[in-house]
Write a protein that holds these residues in place. Structure first.
Motif, PDB file in Angstrom:
ATOM      1  N   THR A 143       0.911  -1.333   0.039  1.00  0.00           N
ATOM      2  CA  THR A 143       0.215   0.064   0.076  1.00  0.00           C
ATOM      3  C   THR A 143       0.827   1.219  -0.025  1.00  0.00           C
ATOM      4  N   TYR A 145       1.085   5.909  -0.520  1.00  0.00           N
ATOM      5  CA  TYR A 145       0.500   6.853  -0.294  1.00  0.00           C
ATOM      6  C   TYR A 145       1.137   8.213  -1.086  1.00  0.00           C
ATOM      7  N   PHE A 169      -3.196   5.376  -2.907  1.00  0.00           N
ATOM      8  CA  PHE A 169      -4.105   6.370  -2.640  1.00  0.00           C
ATOM      9  C   PHE A 169      -3.777   7.716  -2.483  1.00  0.00           C
ATOM     10  N   VAL A 196      -7.700   4.825  -4.880  1.00  0.00           N
ATOM     11  CA  VAL A 196      -8.878   5.974  -4.554  1.00  0.00           C
ATOM     12  C   VAL A 196      -8.051   7.279  -4.644  1.00  0.00           C
ATOM     13  N   TYR A 228     -12.722   9.953  -4.741  1.00  0.00           N
ATOM     14  CA  TYR A 228     -13.425  10.487  -3.508  1.00  0.00           C
ATOM     15  C   TYR A 228     -13.832  11.766  -3.615  1.00  0.00           C
ATOM     16  N   THR A 236      -5.421  11.132   3.528  1.00  0.00           N
ATOM     17  CA  THR A 236      -5.193   9.913   4.489  1.00  0.00           C
ATOM     18  C   THR A 236      -4.406  10.452   5.707  1.00  0.00           C
ATOM     19  N   SER A 248     -10.527   9.229   4.505  1.00  0.00           N
ATOM     20  CA  SER A 248      -9.416   8.259   5.160  1.00  0.00           C
ATOM     21  C   SER A 248     -10.204   7.024   5.764  1.00  0.00           C
ATOM     22  N   HIS A 251     -10.769   4.682   2.925  1.00  0.00           N
ATOM     23  CA  HIS A 251      -9.623   4.256   2.338  1.00  0.00           C
ATOM     24  C   HIS A 251      -9.116   2.898   3.285  1.00  0.00           C
TER      25      HIS A 251
END
Length: 264
Positions: A143, A145, A169, A196, A228, A236, A248, A251
């Motif tokens: 994952t 960010y 994200f 997202v 979103y 987030t 957040s 997510h």
């Protein structure tokens, strides 16, 4: 019923391509509160930080993911430029001036971390995670960010046999005019992808979001890609002014479902 675990975390050192990288490692505590001799194996997750670095906020996020039943490794991907403390702000970035000042220093190292430098690092992080006691055999999740989303995609493309789930994200710059544009690497990805985006993210305008979706479909990648509403780049991150609580939490909920579906 949703099960969560108490967690235990510590800093370790990972041998990366150009030196030792600090990393935060967190796991369910289980029968081993110290986390030294785990008796239960859990799937591994590689957490790729944003430009703001390995800091309390990213550790808290990793703790939450670990509480779902995962061993989470969060490397300082900026180790070439300093320690986690040196490459993160002293205080939270809750006002525009502080954010501007920090990013004037942070963005040059983000841009300097090219794919050529990052690929061997990412393989080293994956190897370290998979070799960690208490990490179950089989594929891992990744994952990422902001800028870490690009690196997460690169990890999945570099090690497709090892990465079964990819979360991205508020990731900017996914579609560029360069021959090395991140969206072109989707053809190498075997993971299920969750993206997202934020509709107020200037680093990924609507036309780029559409192009990224087209690239996912063309590559035949199983995916969920949503935008979103009302969210900004960095939504987030609770230690910045961009934080959006609802986005957040969305997510986290979607990422938990992705990992539950792909890593068990």
């Amino acid at each position: 019923m949703t099960i969560t675990h108490d967690t235990v975390g510590k800093y370790i050192t990972v041998a990366a391509a150009d030196g030792d990288a600090e990393a935060y490692l967190v796991r369910p505590a289980g029968d081993d509160p110290a986390g030294e001799n785990p008796e239960t194996d859990y799937p591994g997750v590689l957490f790729i930080i944003d430009a703001i670095g390995l800091r309390p906020q990213t550790r808290r996020m990793a703790d939450r993911i670990a509480s779902w039943g995962y061993v989470v490794l969060v490397p300082n991907v900026f180790y070439r430029w300093g320690t986690a403390e040196e490459t993160s702000p002293e205080d939270e970035l809750l006002d525009a001036d502080a954010r501007k000042e920090f990013f004037s220093v942070a963005m040059p190292r983000v841009h300097a971390l090219t794919d050529d430098l990052a690929e061997p690092d990412l393989s080293a992080y994956i190897d370290a995670l998979k070799a960690t006691p208490g990490v179950s055999k089989g594929p891992i999740g990744v994952t990422g960010y902001c800028a870490g989303g690009r690196l997460a995609l690169l990890a999945a493309a570099t090690r497709p046999d090892d990465v079964a789930a990819l979360g991205m994200f508020h990731t900017g710059g996914l579609v560029t005019q360069s021959s090395g544009s991140p969206h072109l690497r989707l053809a190498d990805v075997d993971a299920q992808v969750l993206a997202v985006h934020a509709d107020r993210d200037r680093s990924l305008p609507s036309e780029a979001i559409a192009q990224f979706e087209h690239a996912l479909i063309t590559a035949g990648v199983t995916h969920s890609a949503t935008v979103y509403p009302g969210a900004e780049h960095g939504y987030t991150m609770a230690d910045t002014a961009s934080y959006n609580h609802d986005a957040s939490e969305y997510h986290f909920a979607e990422l938990r479902k992705l990992f539950a579906h792909t890593l068990h």
